[in-house]
Motif scaffolding. Structure first.
Motif, PDB file in Angstrom:
ATOM      1  N   LEU A 241     -12.647  35.822 -26.049  1.00  0.00           N
ATOM      2  CA  LEU A 241     -11.730  35.396 -27.112  1.00  0.00           C
ATOM      3  C   LEU A 241     -10.770  34.319 -26.622  1.00  0.00           C
ATOM      4  O   LEU A 241     -10.493  33.345 -27.329  1.00  0.00           O
ATOM      5  CB  LEU A 241     -10.948  36.603 -27.645  1.00  0.00           C
ATOM      6  CG  LEU A 241     -11.776  37.606 -28.445  1.00  0.00           C
ATOM      7  CD1 LEU A 241     -10.947  38.850 -28.766  1.00  0.00           C
ATOM      8  CD2 LEU A 241     -12.287  36.981 -29.745  1.00  0.00           C
ATOM      9  N   ALA A 242     -10.275  34.483 -25.379  1.00  0.00           N
ATOM     10  CA  ALA A 242      -9.345  33.487 -24.815  1.00  0.00           C
ATOM     11  C   ALA A 242     -10.059  32.153 -24.609  1.00  0.00           C
ATOM     12  O   ALA A 242      -9.509  31.092 -24.916  1.00  0.00           O
ATOM     13  CB  ALA A 242      -8.772  33.993 -23.502  1.00  0.00           C
ATOM     14  N   ASN A 249      -8.549  25.120 -29.428  1.00  0.00           N
ATOM     15  CA  ASN A 249      -7.183  24.624 -29.445  1.00  0.00           C
ATOM     16  C   ASN A 249      -7.121  23.093 -29.357  1.00  0.00           C
ATOM     17  O   ASN A 249      -6.128  22.472 -29.717  1.00  0.00           O
ATOM     18  CB  ASN A 249      -6.404  25.250 -28.285  1.00  0.00           C
ATOM     19  CG  ASN A 249      -4.927  25.185 -28.514  1.00  0.00           C
ATOM     20  OD1 ASN A 249      -4.403  25.843 -29.400  1.00  0.00           O
ATOM     21  ND2 ASN A 249      -4.260  24.353 -27.740  1.00  0.00           N
ATOM     22  N   ILE A 250      -8.236  22.499 -28.884  1.00  0.00           N
ATOM     23  CA  ILE A 250      -8.299  21.031 -28.778  1.00  0.00           C
ATOM     24  C   ILE A 250      -8.232  20.393 -30.172  1.00  0.00           C
ATOM     25  O   ILE A 250      -7.728  19.298 -30.338  1.00  0.00           O
ATOM     26  CB  ILE A 250      -9.597  20.611 -28.025  1.00  0.00           C
ATOM     27  CG1 ILE A 250      -9.554  21.171 -26.601  1.00  0.00           C
ATOM     28  CG2 ILE A 250      -9.764  19.108 -27.981  1.00  0.00           C
ATOM     29  CD1 ILE A 250     -10.853  21.051 -25.842  1.00  0.00           C
ATOM     30  N   ILE A 251      -8.743  21.146 -31.198  1.00  0.00           N
ATOM     31  CA  ILE A 251      -8.688  20.624 -32.576  1.00  0.00           C
ATOM     32  C   ILE A 251      -7.274  20.862 -33.113  1.00  0.00           C
ATOM     33  O   ILE A 251      -6.839  22.010 -33.189  1.00  0.00           O
ATOM     34  CB  ILE A 251      -9.709  21.350 -33.494  1.00  0.00           C
ATOM     35  CG1 ILE A 251     -11.113  21.270 -32.881  1.00  0.00           C
ATOM     36  CG2 ILE A 251      -9.682  20.788 -34.894  1.00  0.00           C
ATOM     37  CD1 ILE A 251     -12.102  22.215 -33.521  1.00  0.00           C
ATOM     38  N   ILE A 257      -6.010  28.326 -35.662  1.00  0.00           N
ATOM     39  CA  ILE A 257      -6.260  29.343 -36.706  1.00  0.00           C
ATOM     40  C   ILE A 257      -7.687  29.882 -36.558  1.00  0.00           C
ATOM     41  O   ILE A 257      -7.894  31.109 -36.517  1.00  0.00           O
ATOM     42  CB  ILE A 257      -6.041  28.745 -38.124  1.00  0.00           C
ATOM     43  CG1 ILE A 257      -4.592  28.270 -38.257  1.00  0.00           C
ATOM     44  CG2 ILE A 257      -6.374  29.768 -39.207  1.00  0.00           C
ATOM     45  CD1 ILE A 257      -4.312  27.403 -39.448  1.00  0.00           C
ATOM     46  N   ILE A 258      -8.666  28.963 -36.451  1.00  0.00           N
ATOM     47  CA  ILE A 258     -10.063  29.411 -36.304  1.00  0.00           C
ATOM     48  C   ILE A 258     -10.206  30.195 -34.997  1.00  0.00           C
ATOM     49  O   ILE A 258     -10.920  31.195 -34.939  1.00  0.00           O
ATOM     50  CB  ILE A 258     -11.046  28.208 -36.320  1.00  0.00           C
ATOM     51  CG1 ILE A 258     -10.822  27.348 -37.563  1.00  0.00           C
ATOM     52  CG2 ILE A 258     -12.503  28.680 -36.296  1.00  0.00           C
ATOM     53  CD1 ILE A 258     -11.555  26.019 -37.551  1.00  0.00           C
ATOM     54  N   GLY A 259      -9.508  29.750 -33.966  1.00  0.00           N
ATOM     55  CA  GLY A 259      -9.587  30.405 -32.663  1.00  0.00           C
ATOM     56  C   GLY A 259      -9.054  31.832 -32.684  1.00  0.00           C
ATOM     57  O   GLY A 259      -9.503  32.676 -31.908  1.00  0.00           O
ATOM     58  N   PHE A 264      -8.745  39.000 -34.863  1.00  0.00           N
ATOM     59  CA  PHE A 264      -8.256  39.819 -35.976  1.00  0.00           C
ATOM     60  C   PHE A 264      -9.404  40.564 -36.656  1.00  0.00           C
ATOM     61  O   PHE A 264      -9.266  41.721 -37.066  1.00  0.00           O
ATOM     62  CB  PHE A 264      -7.498  38.933 -36.982  1.00  0.00           C
ATOM     63  CG  PHE A 264      -6.145  38.544 -36.483  1.00  0.00           C
ATOM     64  CD1 PHE A 264      -5.049  39.376 -36.666  1.00  0.00           C
ATOM     65  CD2 PHE A 264      -5.963  37.366 -35.771  1.00  0.00           C
ATOM     66  CE1 PHE A 264      -3.800  39.043 -36.167  1.00  0.00           C
ATOM     67  CE2 PHE A 264      -4.717  37.012 -35.273  1.00  0.00           C
ATOM     68  CZ  PHE A 264      -3.629  37.857 -35.468  1.00  0.00           C
ATOM     69  N   LEU A 265     -10.548  39.901 -36.738  1.00  0.00           N
ATOM     70  CA  LEU A 265     -11.740  40.504 -37.346  1.00  0.00           C
ATOM     71  C   LEU A 265     -12.188  41.723 -36.528  1.00  0.00           C
ATOM     72  O   LEU A 265     -12.485  42.787 -37.076  1.00  0.00           O
ATOM     73  CB  LEU A 265     -12.858  39.455 -37.392  1.00  0.00           C
ATOM     74  CG  LEU A 265     -13.932  39.664 -38.435  1.00  0.00           C
ATOM     75  CD1 LEU A 265     -13.340  39.568 -39.823  1.00  0.00           C
ATOM     76  CD2 LEU A 265     -15.029  38.625 -38.260  1.00  0.00           C
TER      77      LEU A 265
END
Lengths: 353, 174
Positions: A241-242, A249-251, A257-259, A264-265
């Motif tokens: 996950l990390a 995080n580059i985007i 948010i996507i990361g 959460f899922l």
């Protein structure tokens, strides 16, 4: 205005031919990189390696080592670091990824159920003014994405192996002879654009180098903090996950948010308590605050000064053209375009005092 | 009348030479060792110009200097004729093989060219630009310092000449 003389006309024609030859060479080079399978990704990762290692190669050269040895030494260190990383982290990573794949059906069902619940709530709120059918609209899409992801995994792994071999090879020669190659290419530029091309090359490589180094450091810190946070919390798949969040995080804007979504899922699927969800939210939130308040202003913003609207538009266009890769590379590409257009504008309009 | 600012005070005799020898015989690079010259040789840009071709124009943003490897370069300054108010190109000086010009651009940030340089015959120039100076200073700081010290000397000498000329003109005027 005076008519050009015969010799001046010959110079103009010669310059145009040279410019055309230069542009054709540049276009052929780009087409070659774009259309040969695996070459674009290999080239981009070689470029990242180049900008990452160039300062240490220059440092060693400054201290008396030849360029060849100064290039070989960081590659040996990099290989050693990769072997150690593979030895330490890959078994854990593979186990976590395997387990994630096994449980993927469970997580997809949760996502589907979550969509139904959201649909129900929206239905109650809007009271049949608008008919919302989120479940039927998005569920097949999510299932198709997930199945294609796992189906394409072997092909993706074989592609990664090609990139893993090709990219260090390209990076090695970029470090050893890259400047000579660029000089050769710039040597083709006609005399009237030569100084401009030289100045542009310096500005662009300076900006891209700074941007790549800053983004890599930022991603590494984000990934490290997230991994530590999830590890302390005792959350499953902490490393995967990390890693996923640090890559995305580059985007800008969308990436974090996507990361964060998979975590959460997973928490909701495992029947996580509100406290667990809150802790997860706090970890991702704190890391994002560190990123936004400390890392971005000090590392990235100074290098790429783009308006937020430009950033968002670039991401949209990048995603439409090249998917996730497009979202990642769009910012450096746009900043290069900005530097180039500003220099060209200055060259054509402001050349006289 | 040749302009004293554009006169090369640091000219050395220059016959048939290789690129390295040409660089070595230039005032700016004369202190460099063999290995430093080899590095410089790989960094500089050799450019050819046709007779009458502009090398740079007055007012352009300068990015570096040129050393004349072969041929002759004319330097012009654009002046406004007081009677007509029209711009006119005034010939300032003629530079030959071994001379160098445009060196001020190496230390100026977005500095403008103070004159126009035009190739008189077929000309081969060795271009040494700000990015090249940065590269050499990054890869071999000793070579960078040697070049910068000589560059300082050139600029200092030009300033001294200018001051002397201004003093002379003031004396004539008073």
């Amino acid at each position: 205005m005076l008519e050009p003389t015969r010799s001046q006309r010959a110079i103009i024609i010669e310059r145009r031919v040279k410019l055309l030859a230069f542009l054709c060479s540049l276009a052929s080079l780009f087409s070659f990189i774009l259309f040969v399978p695996n070459l674009l990704v290999s080239f981009l990762s070689a470029l990242v390696t180049y900008f990452l290692l160039a300062p240490s190669v220059d440092y060693m050269e400054r201290h008396g080592l030849s360029r060849l040895f100064a290039t070989i030494i960081p590659f040996l260190f990099l290989t050693l670091a990769m072997v150690i990383t593979i030895y330490l982290f890959v078994p854990d990573l593979a186990q976590q990824a395997g387990s994630l794949q096994e449980n993927s059906q469970k997580y997809l069902e949760t996502a589907s159920a979550l969509l139904s619940r959201v649909e129900e709530q929206i239905g109650v709120m809007l009271n049949s003014v608008f008919k919302v059918d989120l479940h039927n609209q998005f569920s097949p899409q999510i299932y198709s994405w997930a199945s294609s992801f796992f189906k394409q995994l072997p092909a993706w792994i074989s592609k990664s192996a090609t990139v893993l071999i090709l990219s260090p090879f390209l990076a090695f020669f970029m470090l050893l002879n890259g400047r000579e190659f660029v000089r050769l290419l710039i040597g083709m530029v006609p005399n009237n654009f030569f100084e401009l091309a030289l100045s542009l090359n310096y500005q662009i490589s300076h900006q891209i180098g700074g941007f790549i180094r800053a983004r890599l450091i930022e991603s590494f810190i984000v990934g490290l903090f997230l991994w530590l946070g999830l590890l302390i919390m005792g959350f499953p798949f902490a490393l995967v996950l990390a890693l996923f969040a640090s890559l995305l995080n580059i985007i800008p804007y969308l990436g974090p948010i996507i990361g964060a979504l998979p975590a959460f899922l997973i928490a909701m699927t495992n029947g996580g308590s509100p406290t667990e969800l809150l802790t997860l939210f706090t970890i991702y939130g704190i890391v994002q605050v560190i990123d936004t308040v400390v890392l971005v202003p000090f590392l990235v913003a100074k290098i790429v000064n783009l308006h937020p609207v430009t950033v968002v538009l670039s991401i949209i266009i990048g995603s439409q053209l090249m998917g996730i890769l497009g979202m990642i590379i769009c910012i450096p590409v746009v900043s290069v375009l900005k530097v180039t257009s500003a220099a060209l504008y200055r060259h054509f309009t402001d050349f006289r005092t | 009348m040749p302009n004293f600012i554009w006169e090369n005070l640091f000219r050395n005799s220059n016959s048939e030479q290789t690129l390295r020898q040409k660089l070595k015989s230039n005032f700016l690079f004369q202190d460099l060792s063999l290995s430093q010259l080899t590095l410089l040789e790989r960094i500089v840009n050799v450019r050819s110009y046709r007779p009458g071709e502009n090398i740079f124009r007055q007012g352009d943003i300068g990015v570096g200097m040129y050393l004349i490897s072969e041929g002759i370069v004319n330097i012009y300054v654009e002046e406004i004729v007081p009677e007509t108010g029209e711009p006119k190109m005034a010939h300032v000086t003629q530079l030959k093989e071994g001379d160098f010009f445009g060196d001020l651009a190496l230390v100026q940030e977005n500095g403008r060219r103070s004159a126009t340089a035009i190739a008189h015959k077929d000309v081969v120039l060795i271009g040494f630009f700000k990015s090249d100076l940065m590269e050499i200073a990054g890869r071999n700081p000793t070579a960078g310092v040697k070049i910068l010290l000589r560059l300082g000397e050139v600029l200092g000498e030009r300033l001294r000449e200018t001051t002397a000329k201004i003093t002379e003109l003031k004396k004539k005027g008073s």
